[in-house]
Design a protein around this motif. Sequence first.
Motif, PDB file in Angstrom:
ATOM      1  N   GLY A  63      -6.080   2.720  -6.632  1.00  0.00           N
ATOM      2  CA  GLY A  63      -7.150   2.671  -5.637  1.00  0.00           C
ATOM      3  C   GLY A  63      -6.727   3.371  -4.368  1.00  0.00           C
ATOM      4  N   PRO A 102     -10.658  -0.006   0.770  1.00  0.00           N
ATOM      5  CA  PRO A 102     -10.252  -1.222   0.044  1.00  0.00           C
ATOM      6  C   PRO A 102     -11.397  -1.946  -0.648  1.00  0.00           C
ATOM      7  N   ALA A 120      -6.241   3.182  -0.572  1.00  0.00           N
ATOM      8  CA  ALA A 120      -6.038   2.148   0.456  1.00  0.00           C
ATOM      9  C   ALA A 120      -6.968   2.332   1.647  1.00  0.00           C
ATOM     10  N   VAL A 144      -2.418  -1.370  -8.872  1.00  0.00           N
ATOM     11  CA  VAL A 144      -3.837  -1.213  -8.548  1.00  0.00           C
ATOM     12  C   VAL A 144      -4.061   0.268  -8.259  1.00  0.00           C
ATOM     13  N   TYR A 177       0.907  -6.982  -5.305  1.00  0.00           N
ATOM     14  CA  TYR A 177      -0.228  -6.120  -5.610  1.00  0.00           C
ATOM     15  C   TYR A 177       0.120  -4.733  -5.078  1.00  0.00           C
ATOM     16  N   TYR A 214     -11.159  -2.135  -4.403  1.00  0.00           N
ATOM     17  CA  TYR A 214     -10.237  -2.968  -5.191  1.00  0.00           C
ATOM     18  C   TYR A 214     -10.159  -4.427  -4.733  1.00  0.00           C
ATOM     19  N   LEU A 262      -7.764  -8.609  -5.897  1.00  0.00           N
ATOM     20  CA  LEU A 262      -6.661  -9.176  -5.115  1.00  0.00           C
ATOM     21  C   LEU A 262      -6.854 -10.657  -4.837  1.00  0.00           C
ATOM     22  N   ASN A 312      -7.212  -3.082   5.659  1.00  0.00           N
ATOM     23  CA  ASN A 312      -6.679  -4.018   4.664  1.00  0.00           C
ATOM     24  C   ASN A 312      -6.283  -5.377   5.249  1.00  0.00           C
ATOM     25  N   VAL A 321      -0.702  -0.946  -4.564  1.00  0.00           N
ATOM     26  CA  VAL A 321      -1.836  -0.013  -4.543  1.00  0.00           C
ATOM     27  C   VAL A 321      -1.311   1.412  -4.426  1.00  0.00           C
ATOM     28  N   GLU A 322      -1.828   2.275  -5.303  1.00  0.00           N
ATOM     29  CA  GLU A 322      -1.430   3.688  -5.297  1.00  0.00           C
ATOM     30  C   GLU A 322      -2.641   4.494  -5.753  1.00  0.00           C
ATOM     31  N   LEU A 364       0.844  -1.197   0.000  1.00  0.00           N
ATOM     32  CA  LEU A 364       0.000   0.000   0.000  1.00  0.00           C
ATOM     33  C   LEU A 364       0.879   1.246   0.000  1.00  0.00           C
TER      34      LEU A 364
END
Length: 211
Positions: A102, A107, A104, A100, A75, A110, A114, A136, A77-78, A56
């Motif tokens: 999205g 969650p 964080a 991804v 994975y 997204y 995952l 998460n 996430v940004e 994340l």
Amino acid sequence: MIRVNGVLVSPGRKPVYGERMAGGYRVWDPYRSKLAALYEIGGAPDISREMVVLYLGAAHGTTVSHVADYACCVYAVEFAPGPMVNLIKTAEMMENIIPVLGDAANPASYFRLLERADILYQDVAQPGQAAIALANMAFLKPGAPFVIMLKTRCVRVESDPAMVCSESVQTLGRNGCTVERVMWLEPWHRDHAAIVGKAPLHPFTPPGEEP
Ligand code: SAM
């Protein structure tokens, strides 16, 4: 983790963002990466070839690329479109990075993308970092390790960093996490603490799919 003549490296065969090479491996600089700093200090969980990583706060993919050298897949996430452009370029070079786009903190947006992860790494540098990690935890295997990089000045700039960190540790503990240790990242990163622990031993329930 691999070292060449005492220097932390990751087992990639060519530079990804202009970093130096040593002994045919990519140099992982602790001044550029908080996770590298934590490996220098010791006490971070190892990442190995069979592990799925939930990352994340991927930014441009600098640290992500080193993690991907060690892991099965990442994975990443940004939520900011600017860094995401470079993250996608990095992912084009390394097929085990899944970018991804999205938030964080949300969650549910997204979770369908995952699979359950073996480890959580978080570096989001914004207020509410413990709450974001907790949101998460449902994506982790029960009891899986986590590393949260806490930028204390992002939580409350006027407060004592140790107090901010202690509040985050308590929040995690109250919500079923086991915090094993807290390490400060000086001299590489000021006012940054790494919180290392284990996810709750709950069954996996994706957000929005609670019974
Ligand atoms: N981990 C990166 C590295 O070592 O290369 C640096 C991460 S930078 C300190 C923090 C990143 O987290 C920024 O790119 C920011 O856009 C992202 N971020 C902050 N809040 C976020 C959120 N709620 N969801 C997703 N990304 C977030």
